[in-house]
Design a protein around this motif. Structure first.
Motif, PDB file in Angstrom:
ATOM      1  N   UNK A  55      20.776  30.935  71.289  1.00 16.64           N
ATOM      2  CA  UNK A  55      19.554  30.657  72.055  1.00 16.64           C
ATOM      3  C   UNK A  55      19.872  30.783  73.530  1.00 16.64           C
ATOM      4  N   UNK A  56      18.839  31.193  74.301  1.00 14.84           N
ATOM      5  CA  UNK A  56      19.007  31.282  75.746  1.00 14.84           C
ATOM      6  C   UNK A  56      17.668  30.998  76.411  1.00 14.84           C
ATOM      7  N   UNK A  65      19.792  29.411  86.608  1.00  8.84           N
ATOM      8  CA  UNK A  65      20.665  28.937  85.535  1.00  8.84           C
ATOM      9  C   UNK A  65      19.972  29.056  84.185  1.00  8.84           C
ATOM     10  N   UNK A  66      20.791  29.248  83.128  1.00  7.78           N
ATOM     11  CA  UNK A  66      20.277  29.306  81.779  1.00  7.78           C
ATOM     12  C   UNK A  66      20.957  28.236  80.927  1.00  7.78           C
ATOM     13  N   UNK A  67      20.201  27.740  79.968  1.00  9.31           N
ATOM     14  CA  UNK A  67      20.754  26.808  78.994  1.00  9.31           C
ATOM     15  C   UNK A  67      20.876  27.559  77.683  1.00  9.31           C
ATOM     16  N   UNK A  78      27.137  24.848  70.363  1.00  3.40           N
ATOM     17  CA  UNK A  78      27.525  24.159  71.596  1.00  3.40           C
ATOM     18  C   UNK A  78      26.542  24.509  72.696  1.00  3.40           C
ATOM     19  N   UNK A  79      26.100  23.480  73.417  1.00  2.93           N
ATOM     20  CA  UNK A  79      25.192  23.709  74.549  1.00  2.93           C
ATOM     21  C   UNK A  79      26.024  24.031  75.788  1.00  2.93           C
ATOM     22  N   UNK A  80      25.746  25.182  76.414  1.00  3.48           N
ATOM     23  CA  UNK A  80      26.498  25.626  77.581  1.00  3.48           C
ATOM     24  C   UNK A  80      25.526  26.100  78.646  1.00  3.48           C
ATOM     25  N   UNK A  89      20.175  35.991  74.492  1.00  2.00           N
ATOM     26  CA  UNK A  89      20.414  35.636  73.087  1.00  2.00           C
ATOM     27  C   UNK A  89      20.877  36.859  72.298  1.00  2.00           C
ATOM     28  N   UNK A  90      21.763  36.612  71.317  1.00  2.00           N
ATOM     29  CA  UNK A  90      22.276  37.675  70.452  1.00  2.00           C
ATOM     30  C   UNK A  90      23.573  38.287  70.925  1.00  2.00           C
TER      31      UNK A  90
END
Length: 817
Positions: A55-56, A65-67, A78-80, A89-90
């Motif tokens: 996910x992005x 910034x992206x989560x 893991x959340x980064x 994503x992908x």
């Protein structure tokens, strides 16, 4: 010698672990000093794994910034938080998990911790290639191929190499092992002997072909300095970076890559041990290479920009007008390869080792090439080395060979031949290993068997084994591979008792060392080479008597020592500078001198002399404690130790000739002689000499001529007699004497008065203060009397003492106080 284990395996196929390989080569004489694991990227990117961005989304409190949610291969996401503009994503990416530590390309250490970025927890870092030290790009995160599997360690995905860097302590005779192939060659013999898997191979050079056109010719005017010289001319050379694999190999062993031409010459040297040199052919004036001796005082600027004055014994590689290189040692500033070079003259040579060693030491130049040349090279490897380097230049610099290989080889250097007797070899080894085993080991080590019968054979020694000349040398080679540990010990030990009454120098030396050590002295050992400047302006040890070294390593080691005193003062100064001020030292060692008055001159060995001396030193004071007062060093304390040493071997100092110690060495002191030969000098070292060594406290020293001392030792006869049954009697005198009357004369006169009963005379006080007339002194003497046959009465003792007083009064004007 530093080698790479991965590089070794390019020539030797083996399953041995690096640790076992180190044990193996150590057992055959290539002692491993250190063994260090080296990773292609420091740390091996531990904790960095392949991740998949599942996910992005945009960060709720940031516009850049992206989560992300990343699958790290462990079943949970893991959340980064990521700031890279290209994350989506992908993607397959490199994820540095919490706890990871690595160094970026800029050299910055990065530690990954759990963090909170603008209110959002982040459990790692999605990395760009420069952050991992993989490449220079920082445009965004590193996106991997879709085939990458989440959870795969980055180290495995990138196939990062690990290497083991081995440092070998090469002995001076083993220059044949100063290369990766040389070490592999020795290890191959070990593998064959121990029935282990292993194949040895050299890269093939059969594709080499000579070209068209005229190659740069070679003229060798000094064949004694260059018995074999080869050169290849190459055109169309494109100077640039060497291939990455070659750079990595050179960096692994501590060599800095420069360009493809220079790197190839260094690579070949480290591969097979043959130094190479490349000249810019366009800078060779007259299109001719001349190998000659330099003119005396000829100027030459080396690669380091230093202008040097050459000697007529220096060998140079020159063109028709000037030197281009100091042969086998250092290249020239003008002839080196640069970025604009497009034509190269490639040198492969065998130089006289003695000539190279002298030139290297004369100019203070130590290079990888001189290290190998001065220990002796392999004249038969030259064609292979030249072809190997030329093929690499063709492949990695686009070069083409011009004309034929140029070579000067007026006198062929043949392999040495050695006749071997199997029985005699086994006697030297101490074990019967069989003729077949001996022959097999020799074949594995490249020795050619020329002929063989039941009891002997003749072998041809490889030319790279410069230290093998005799049968005993071959025995050593066989034993190395057979294994010294495989030679057993006899269960029987034979011994014999020496009944000779004559002492030998070694046993006396050992006893003297034990005596001095037992009395608190520490033994020192100094180099026999010292600066000749130590003897400047000295009379006792003049400079003209110094034995000078022809080719000194430095000016600090340019003369053989004439005395042990200077070495002792060096040790004292060294320790005082480290707050160790109280010392009691001794040294036993040889001293050397040249006799300038000998008519035979310096060319005759008869003009040079060598003998052993014993030196003793005292300085400072012992540490004070509640039960032990401070013990200060002084003249009489050292004299006491010297007297103790002499008495141990039956020598009485007072029976020797006395004189004054040399004033250029001692401020006050005494010299003892035996039949006008110096036995010992002792006293307080003079201030000018101490000042040379930066010593500011008094130093007391004694130096004993060992040969004269040993003459006295051999005269000493051990006699036994019954212990006395009757008591001793002591009497004391306080005598007033002239100041110049020595105690030794008083002692000698008193003992001669009654040789039967007077056993000892001792001086226990000297006074020159109040109440003593000018020019006078008071000696307090004690006398020990004993008769072996009866008890002495007071009347008899008084009569003896009366005669002693009369003798001292008559001879020396002594009066009783």
């Amino acid at each position: 010698m530093v080698i790479s284990y991965n590089w070794i395996k390019d020539y030797l196929s083996t399953d041995l672990s690096p640790e076992k390989f180190c044990d193996a080569i150590t057992s055959i004489g290539l002692e491993v000093d250190s063994f260090v694991q080296q990773e292609e990227i420091p740390g091996g990117l531990a904790g960095v794994v392949v991740g998949k961005v599942v996910e992005c989304t945009m960060h709720p409190d940031s516009d850049h910034l992206h989560v992300t949610k990343v699958d790290a291969g462990k079943g949970e996401l893991l959340q980064v938080v990521c700031g890279a503009p290209n994350v989506t994503a992908g993607q397959k990416v490199f994820l540095a998990t919490v706890g990871s530590r690595f160094v970026s390309r800029a050299g910055e250490e990065i530690r990954i911790k759990k963090s909170r970025i603008r209110g959002v927890d982040s459990f790692g870092m999605i990395c760009a290639e420069d952050e991992l030290g993989i490449g220079p790009s920082h445009d965004g995160i590193m996106v991997l191929d879709d085939s990458a599997v989440p959870g795969t360690p980055a180290k495995d995905y990138l196939h990062l190499a690990e290497d083991q860097i081995i440092t070998i302590d090469l002995t001076a005779n083993r220059v044949d092992a100063a290369s990766h192939y040389g070490v592999a060659r020795d290890a191959y013999a070990y593998l064959r002997r121990n029935n282990l898997k292993g194949d040895l191979k050299l890269p093939d050079v059969s594709d080499f072909a000579e070209g068209d056109g005229d190659a740069i010719p070679v003229e060798v005017k000094a064949p004694d300095g260059a018995p074999r010289y080869m050169g290849i001319t190459l055109k169309n050379v494109k100077v640039g970076p060497s291939p990455e694999w070659m750079q990595k190999k050179l960096l692994a062993i501590g060599l800095r890559p420069i360009n493809n031409v220079v790197d190839i010459t260094n690579f070949v040297m480290m591969e097979i041990g043959q130094p190479m040199h490349a000249f810019d052919a366009a800078k060779i004036k007259g299109r001719k290479v001349v190998v000659r001796r330099a003119s005396e005082g000829e100027s030459f600027t080396t690669l380091d920009g230093v202008e040097r004055k050459l000697s007529s014994s220096d060998l140079v590689i020159a063109d028709e007008s000037e030197p281009m290189c100091i042969a086998g040692v250092f290249g020239g500033e003008k002839s080196g390869v640069t970025d604009s070079t497009n034509e190269v003259f490639l040198e492969s040579a065998y130089f006289d080792p003695v000539s190279i060693r002298k030139t290297s030491k004369r100019h203070g130049l130590k290079t990888d090439a001189s290290f190998r040349y001065e220990r002796g090279g392999d004249p038969h490897i030259l064609p292979y080395a030249a072809k190997r380097a030329a093929l690499l230049l063709e492949r990695y610099a686009g070069a083409s060979v011009v004309g034929k290989i140029q070579e000067s080889y007026p006198v062929r250097i043949d392999n040495k031949r050695v006749r071997l007797d199997f029985k005699r070899m086994e006697n030297l080894m101490g074990k019967e290993i069989g003729a077949d085993t001996i022959v097999d080991i020799l074949k594995w080590m490249d020795f050619e068997i020329l002929s063989r019968d039941e009891s002997s054979c003749e072998v041809s020694v490889p030319t790279y084994r410069v230290d093998v000349y005799r049968e005993c040398d071959v025995v050593e080679e066989v034993l190395r591979i057979y294994g010294y540990n495989n030679i057993g010990f006899s269960e029987r030990m034979n011994a014999s008792v020496n009944t000779s009454e004559s002492p030998d120098k070694e046993s006396v030396r050992s006893h003297v060392s034990d005596l001095l050590t037992g009395n608190g002295f520490n033994e020192i050992m100094n180099n026999s080479l010292q600066p000749a400047a130590y003897c400047d302006k000295l009379v006792t040890y003049p400079s003209e008597r110094s034995v000078m070294v022809v080719n000194p390593l430095s000016t600090d080691l340019n003369a053989m020592r004439q005395t042990l005193l200077f070495g002792g003062l060096e040790v004292i100064a060294y320790n005082i500078n480290r707050q160790l001020n109280h010392m009691k030292l001794y040294e036993l060692g040889n001293v050397y001198c040249f006799d300038p008055n000998d008519p035979k001159g310096k060319e005759s060995l008869d003009s040079y002399h060598e003998h052993m001396d014993l030196a003793m030193f005292m300085t400072g004071e012992s540490d004070k404690s509640w039960h032990n007062p401070v013990g200060k060093s002084d003249f009489f304390v050292l004299k006491g130790y010297l007297e103790l040493l002499m008495k141990r071997y039956g020598v009485d100092l007072y029976n020797l000739q006395e004189g004054t110690a040399p004033s250029d060495i001692f401020s006050e002191g005494v010299q003892y002689k035996l039949q006008n030969k110096r036995l010992a000098n002792m006293g307080e070292v003079c201030q000018p000499l101490l000042k040379r060594f930066g010593i500011r406290q008094p130093v007391y020293a004694a130096e004993v001529n060992w040969d004269v001392f040993f003459t006295l030792v051999t005269r000493d006869k051990v006699r036994f007699k019954e212990l006395p049954k009757f008591p001793e009697v002591r009497r004391d005198f306080a005598l007033l004497l002239d100041k110049d009357v020595p105690y030794a004369d008083l002692r000698r006169a008193a003992l001669n008065t009654d040789k039967k009963c007077i056993r000892q005379v001792n001086l226990f006080d000297v006074y020159t203060g109040e109440g003593i007339p000018l020019g006078k002194k008071q000696y307090a003497l004690s006398f020990i009397l004993q008769d072996p046959e009866r008890t002495l009465t007071d009347e008899y003792v008084d009569s003896i003492m009366k005669r002693v007083l009369e003798t001292l009064s008559g001879k020396f004007g002594a009066t009783l106080r």
